[in-house]
Motif scaffolding. Structure first.
Motif, PDB file in Angstrom:
ATOM      1  N   PRO A 127       0.831  -1.210   0.000  1.00  0.00           N
ATOM      2  CA  PRO A 127       0.000   0.000   0.000  1.00  0.00           C
ATOM      3  C   PRO A 127       0.864   1.258   0.000  1.00  0.00           C
ATOM      4  CG  PRO A 127      -0.757  -1.578   1.656  1.00  0.00           C
ATOM      5  CD  PRO A 127       0.552  -2.094   1.149  1.00  0.00           C
ATOM      6  N   ARG A 128       0.316   2.346  -0.543  1.00  0.00           N
ATOM      7  CA  ARG A 128       1.039   3.621  -0.587  1.00  0.00           C
ATOM      8  C   ARG A 128       1.373   4.146   0.799  1.00  0.00           C
ATOM      9  NH1 ARG A 128       1.193   7.159  -5.044  1.00  0.00           N
ATOM     10  NH2 ARG A 128       1.033   8.902  -3.583  1.00  0.00           N
ATOM     11  N   SER A 129       0.701   3.637   1.810  1.00  0.00           N
ATOM     12  CA  SER A 129       0.973   4.108   3.184  1.00  0.00           C
ATOM     13  C   SER A 129       2.398   3.821   3.616  1.00  0.00           C
ATOM     14  CB  SER A 129      -0.002   3.451   4.166  1.00  0.00           C
ATOM     15  OG  SER A 129       0.097   2.037   4.110  1.00  0.00           O
ATOM     16  N   PHE A 130       3.101   2.933   2.883  1.00  0.00           N
ATOM     17  CA  PHE A 130       4.477   2.585   3.243  1.00  0.00           C
ATOM     18  C   PHE A 130       5.513   3.346   2.409  1.00  0.00           C
ATOM     19  CE2 PHE A 130       2.049  -1.238   4.454  1.00  0.00           C
ATOM     20  CZ  PHE A 130       2.346  -1.239   5.817  1.00  0.00           C
ATOM     21  N   ASN A 131       5.052   4.192   1.501  1.00  0.00           N
ATOM     22  CA  ASN A 131       6.008   4.989   0.713  1.00  0.00           C
ATOM     23  C   ASN A 131       5.501   6.418   0.533  1.00  0.00           C
ATOM     24  OD1 ASN A 131       4.309   4.339  -1.839  1.00  0.00           O
ATOM     25  ND2 ASN A 131       5.103   2.319  -1.274  1.00  0.00           N
ATOM     26  N   TYR A 132       4.746   6.687  -0.542  1.00  0.00           N
ATOM     27  CA  TYR A 132       4.372   8.074  -0.820  1.00  0.00           C
ATOM     28  C   TYR A 132       3.447   8.679   0.224  1.00  0.00           C
ATOM     29  CZ  TYR A 132       6.608   7.671  -5.360  1.00  0.00           C
ATOM     30  OH  TYR A 132       7.531   7.512  -6.356  1.00  0.00           O
ATOM     31  N   ASP A 133       2.506   7.894   0.725  1.00  0.00           N
ATOM     32  CA  ASP A 133       1.635   8.434   1.771  1.00  0.00           C
ATOM     33  C   ASP A 133       2.404   8.677   3.067  1.00  0.00           C
ATOM     34  OD1 ASP A 133      -0.477   8.484   0.069  1.00  0.00           O
ATOM     35  OD2 ASP A 133      -1.538   6.761   0.914  1.00  0.00           O
ATOM     36  N   LEU A 134       3.462   7.916   3.280  1.00  0.00           N
ATOM     37  CA  LEU A 134       4.320   8.172   4.441  1.00  0.00           C
ATOM     38  C   LEU A 134       5.019   9.523   4.275  1.00  0.00           C
ATOM     39  CD1 LEU A 134       5.383   6.935   7.088  1.00  0.00           C
ATOM     40  CD2 LEU A 134       7.216   5.878   5.775  1.00  0.00           C
ATOM     41  N   LEU A 135       5.411   9.846   3.048  1.00  0.00           N
ATOM     42  CA  LEU A 135       5.985  11.166   2.771  1.00  0.00           C
ATOM     43  C   LEU A 135       4.950  12.265   2.998  1.00  0.00           C
ATOM     44  CD1 LEU A 135       8.246  10.891  -0.396  1.00  0.00           C
ATOM     45  CD2 LEU A 135       8.858  11.901   1.795  1.00  0.00           C
ATOM     46  N   ASN A 136       3.730  12.048   2.522  1.00  0.00           N
ATOM     47  CA  ASN A 136       2.681  13.039   2.750  1.00  0.00           C
ATOM     48  C   ASN A 136       2.429  13.234   4.243  1.00  0.00           C
ATOM     49  OD1 ASN A 136       1.938  13.978   0.153  1.00  0.00           O
ATOM     50  ND2 ASN A 136       0.868  12.055  -0.254  1.00  0.00           N
ATOM     51  N   GLN A 137       2.495  12.144   4.995  1.00  0.00           N
ATOM     52  CA  GLN A 137       2.348  12.230   6.449  1.00  0.00           C
ATOM     53  C   GLN A 137       3.474  13.060   7.061  1.00  0.00           C
ATOM     54  OE1 GLN A 137       1.838   8.391   8.403  1.00  0.00           O
ATOM     55  NE2 GLN A 137       2.702   9.181  10.310  1.00  0.00           N
ATOM     56  N   TYR A 138       4.681  12.887   6.527  1.00  0.00           N
ATOM     57  CA  TYR A 138       5.815  13.672   7.016  1.00  0.00           C
ATOM     58  C   TYR A 138       5.584  15.161   6.762  1.00  0.00           C
ATOM     59  CZ  TYR A 138      10.498  15.694   7.227  1.00  0.00           C
ATOM     60  OH  TYR A 138      11.573  16.502   7.519  1.00  0.00           O
ATOM     61  N   TRP A 139       5.160  15.498   5.539  1.00  0.00           N
ATOM     62  CA  TRP A 139       4.981  16.911   5.210  1.00  0.00           C
ATOM     63  C   TRP A 139       3.791  17.525   5.937  1.00  0.00           C
ATOM     64  CZ3 TRP A 139       8.833  19.418   3.409  1.00  0.00           C
ATOM     65  CH2 TRP A 139       9.755  18.812   2.547  1.00  0.00           C
ATOM     66  N   PHE A 151       3.265  12.488  -6.079  1.00  0.00           N
ATOM     67  CA  PHE A 151       4.692  12.227  -5.957  1.00  0.00           C
ATOM     68  C   PHE A 151       5.349  13.367  -5.182  1.00  0.00           C
ATOM     69  CE2 PHE A 151       3.427  10.221 -10.033  1.00  0.00           C
ATOM     70  CZ  PHE A 151       3.661   8.897  -9.672  1.00  0.00           C
ATOM     71  N   PRO A 152       5.241  13.327  -3.846  1.00  0.00           N
ATOM     72  CA  PRO A 152       5.811  14.402  -3.027  1.00  0.00           C
ATOM     73  C   PRO A 152       7.335  14.358  -3.032  1.00  0.00           C
ATOM     74  CG  PRO A 152       4.949  12.657  -1.633  1.00  0.00           C
ATOM     75  CD  PRO A 152       4.561  12.310  -3.039  1.00  0.00           C
ATOM     76  N   PRO A 153       7.972  15.497  -2.753  1.00  0.00           N
ATOM     77  CA  PRO A 153       9.441  15.528  -2.687  1.00  0.00           C
ATOM     78  C   PRO A 153       9.955  14.864  -1.420  1.00  0.00           C
ATOM     79  CG  PRO A 153       8.554  17.660  -2.077  1.00  0.00           C
ATOM     80  CD  PRO A 153       7.384  16.829  -2.516  1.00  0.00           C
ATOM     81  N   PHE A 154      11.227  14.543  -1.419  1.00  0.00           N
ATOM     82  CA  PHE A 154      11.853  13.959  -0.235  1.00  0.00           C
ATOM     83  C   PHE A 154      12.312  15.092   0.684  1.00  0.00           C
ATOM     84  CE2 PHE A 154      14.876  11.292   2.161  1.00  0.00           C
ATOM     85  CZ  PHE A 154      14.095  10.149   2.316  1.00  0.00           C
ATOM     86  N   PRO A 155      12.373  14.852   2.007  1.00  0.00           N
ATOM     87  CA  PRO A 155      12.757  15.911   2.949  1.00  0.00           C
ATOM     88  C   PRO A 155      14.142  16.496   2.679  1.00  0.00           C
ATOM     89  CG  PRO A 155      11.779  14.055   4.109  1.00  0.00           C
ATOM     90  CD  PRO A 155      11.956  13.616   2.698  1.00  0.00           C
ATOM     91  N   GLU A 156      14.281  17.779   3.027  1.00  0.00           N
ATOM     92  CA  GLU A 156      15.572  18.453   2.998  1.00  0.00           C
ATOM     93  C   GLU A 156      16.295  18.333   4.336  1.00  0.00           C
ATOM     94  OE1 GLU A 156      17.350  20.005   0.531  1.00  0.00           O
ATOM     95  OE2 GLU A 156      15.870  19.047  -0.757  1.00  0.00           O
ATOM     96  N   ASN A 157      15.592  17.921   5.363  1.00  0.00           N
ATOM     97  CA  ASN A 157      16.194  17.674   6.673  1.00  0.00           C
ATOM     98  C   ASN A 157      17.453  16.819   6.472  1.00  0.00           C
ATOM     99  OD1 ASN A 157      16.938  16.450   9.121  1.00  0.00           O
ATOM    100  ND2 ASN A 157      14.832  16.303   9.852  1.00  0.00           N
ATOM    101  N   PRO A 158      18.655  17.348   6.781  1.00  0.00           N
ATOM    102  CA  PRO A 158      19.882  16.609   6.454  1.00  0.00           C
ATOM    103  C   PRO A 158      20.006  15.267   7.153  1.00  0.00           C
ATOM    104  CG  PRO A 158      20.358  18.479   7.873  1.00  0.00           C
ATOM    105  CD  PRO A 158      18.938  18.639   7.441  1.00  0.00           C
ATOM    106  N   LEU A 159      19.390  15.128   8.320  1.00  0.00           N
ATOM    107  CA  LEU A 159      19.440  13.847   9.032  1.00  0.00           C
ATOM    108  C   LEU A 159      18.689  12.761   8.277  1.00  0.00           C
ATOM    109  CD1 LEU A 159      18.856  15.112  12.691  1.00  0.00           C
ATOM    110  CD2 LEU A 159      21.003  14.343  11.687  1.00  0.00           C
ATOM    111  N   ILE A 160      17.742  13.176   7.416  1.00  0.00           N
ATOM    112  CA  ILE A 160      16.953  12.223   6.637  1.00  0.00           C
ATOM    113  C   ILE A 160      17.419  12.185   5.185  1.00  0.00           C
ATOM    114  CG2 ILE A 160      14.622  11.594   5.889  1.00  0.00           C
ATOM    115  CD1 ILE A 160      13.530  13.024   8.330  1.00  0.00           C
ATOM    116  N   LYS A 161      17.729  13.352   4.631  1.00  0.00           N
ATOM    117  CA  LYS A 161      18.094  13.437   3.211  1.00  0.00           C
ATOM    118  C   LYS A 161      19.307  12.578   2.866  1.00  0.00           C
ATOM    119  CE  LYS A 161      19.193  16.713  -0.462  1.00  0.00           C
ATOM    120  NZ  LYS A 161      19.418  18.139  -0.812  1.00  0.00           N
ATOM    121  N   GLN A 162      20.249  12.452   3.790  1.00  0.00           N
ATOM    122  CA  GLN A 162      21.455  11.671   3.499  1.00  0.00           C
ATOM    123  C   GLN A 162      21.146  10.200   3.207  1.00  0.00           C
ATOM    124  OE1 GLN A 162      24.095  11.369   6.924  1.00  0.00           O
ATOM    125  NE2 GLN A 162      22.366  11.578   8.333  1.00  0.00           N
ATOM    126  N   TYR A 163      19.938   9.744   3.581  1.00  0.00           N
ATOM    127  CA  TYR A 163      19.531   8.355   3.362  1.00  0.00           C
ATOM    128  C   TYR A 163      18.483   8.220   2.259  1.00  0.00           C
ATOM    129  CZ  TYR A 163      21.463   7.990   8.126  1.00  0.00           C
ATOM    130  OH  TYR A 163      22.267   8.054   9.234  1.00  0.00           O
TER     131      TYR A 163
END
Length: 473
Positions: free
Chosen positions: A63-75, A99-111
């Motif tokens: 399910p999208r809840s494990f990828n893109y919807d998880l990103l939407n939840q983050y934003w 298709f949301p963008p990935f975080p700029e938070n450096p602690l997360i972006k590095q991964y």
């Protein structure tokens, strides 16, 4: 006086003369072509454009809840990351996007490897001509099965909360619940049953990603930044004495792939390089755990040396501009182990054309066999690095010409550590010489062994377990 008669040429000698002339002609032509034929080279651009078969990838049905919807939840979250003094993401508000963008938070972006690999597979087929991975819709056609779980984002969202629930197997730990759900869905699938999971690909770039279910996904192909946090040191050998043998029960170079961190500093091109006034640069936390204890000792040895800049703090959280300036103005960039043997600092140094000084006895690096790190990096044993006055003396033994050659080699391979494809939301064509394609090429190298292991596993009698895999170097 009689004139000499011409030599008597018998009929048998004529073929010999003709044969000799023919051989001489062939040798002359061969010499001409060898001398004028272009010599083979191993330039990166030629390697990348050489014809190769693709790897066929089936995407597991999650399910999208494990990828893109998880990103939407983050934003959509209103609370900032508790670990950062200034959160660069939660000052921005994104609407729910397909298709949301990935975080700029450096602690997360590095991964962010998990994001860029999946958005390539999600891109329309008509723009995927540059991709080494061919997405297939029938399981029977697939070489590997990609599991689209943003495991690192899941873990980091939990770690960013103002509570210490991450290691607990409890209902409060949202990451733990997601891990268990993913494993339950995947292990019930036909794809997992046919292979025992050996041909499944999980992206686990954060050392703590899928922390609670690692034993269950151990047969799979794991994309990791290094083996730090995965292996344990056996305290006793068979004769009762201490041992340094690494017992790999979950990871191995035989089946897994080392991938690069996402670099956080912008690329410096060779044409933009300027005179470097500092000799050696390091920015990061002085105090670390496990293998990172060497960092504190190095700090004390180097901090007061002329030409050496040692700066405290996470290099890319609040001091990104300072890190750019420091790396671009230094000949060498120190890369000691942190909590794990490597970090995004190494890839920031490469993008900054700052010669990496890698202090580690156990480091594993991305794309070995495709890249020769010794052509642009200095490798130092821990014991040598900790000898007073040794490290700086060793680095000064490299002439300016050698340092310039290191930088030229770095400039040639900078692109293979780049994930970002420049498209909004990541949907679009990828660079053919970028990180995503190199990752799939490394996975492709594992496919024959994985298929052999699957066939071997099928003939084992019920109830017979396989021995733990070894780590061979």
């Amino acid at each position: 006086m009689f004139a000499k008669s011409p030599p008597n040429l018998s009929s048998s000698s004529i073929p010999c003369i003709f044969l000799s002339f023919t051989l001489l002609s062939i040798l002359s032509l061969a010499f001409f072509f060898v001398a004028n034929y272009p010599k083979p080279t191993c330039e990166l651009s030629q390697l990348n454009t050489s014809p190769q078969s693709s790897i066929k990838v089936f995407v597991a049905d999650l399910p999208r809840s494990f990828n893109y919807d998880l990103l939407n939840q983050y934003w959509a979250a209103t609370s900032p990351d508790s670990r950062l003094p200034v959160d660069p993401d939660h000052q921005i508000h994104h609407d729910r996007l397909k298709f949301p963008p990935f975080p700029e938070n450096p602690l997360i972006k590095q991964y962010s490897a998990e994001y860029w690999i999946f958005v390539d597979l999600e891109s329309p087929e008509n723009v995927r001509g540059n991709s080494f991975a061919k997405r297939v819709l029938r399981l029977e056609e697939a070489d590997v099965v990609f599991v689209p779980f943003y495991a690192t984002l899941s873990a980091e969202m939990e770690l960013g909360k103002e509570r210490s629930s991450f290691r607990k197997k409890s209902v409060e730990n949202e990451d733990y619940k997601r891990q268990k759900e993913v494993v339950e869905i995947v292990k019930k699938s036909e794809a997992w049953r046919r292979s025992g999971g050996r041909d499944h690909v999980f992206v686990l770039t954060d050392p703590v990603a899928m922390w609670h279910v690692r034993a269950e996904i151990a047969p799979a192909i794991l994309l990791v930044v290094d083996f730090g946090g995965w292996y344990r040191l056996d305290s006793k050998s068979s004769n009762g004495s201490s041992s340094e043998m690494i017992q790999h029960t979950q990871v191995s170079l035989l089946k897994d792939v080392i991938v690069p961190y996402t670099h956080l500093l912008p690329r410096l091109r060779l044409s933009e390089n300027k005179k470097r006034r500092n000799f050696l640069y390091f920015k990061g936390a002085k105090h670390r755990h496990r293998g990172g204890l060497v960092r504190e000792k190095l700090w004390d040895l180097l901090v007061n040396e002329p030409g050496v800049v040692m700066e405290e703090g996470f290099p890319n959280a609040t001091g990104k501009e300072q890190s750019i300036k420091g790396m671009r103005s230094s000949e060498f960039c120190l890369h000691p182990a942190g909590d794990t043997p490597t970090s995004c600092r190494l890839f920031d140094a490469i993008q900054s054309l700052c010669i990496p000084v890698i202090v580690s006895d156990t480091i594993e690096l991305p794309f070995e066999g495709m890249v020769d790190y010794s052509e642009f990096s200095v490798f130092v044993a821990v014991d040598d690095a900790l000898r007073p006055n040794w490290l700086l003396g060793h680095l000064r033994s490299f002439s300016q010409k050698q340092r310039d050659n290191f930088r030229h080699k770095m400039a040639e391979i900078q692109s293979i550590f780049v994930y970002d494809n420049g498209h909004p939301g990541g949907i679009g064509s990828i660079p053919p010489d970028g990180a995503v394609n190199h990752i799939w090429k490394k996975v492709h190298q594992k496919v024959p062994m994985i298929k052999e292991a699957i066939v071997r596993g099928r003939r084992k009698p019920p109830g017979v377990s396989s021995p733990l895999r070894c780590h061979c170097t």
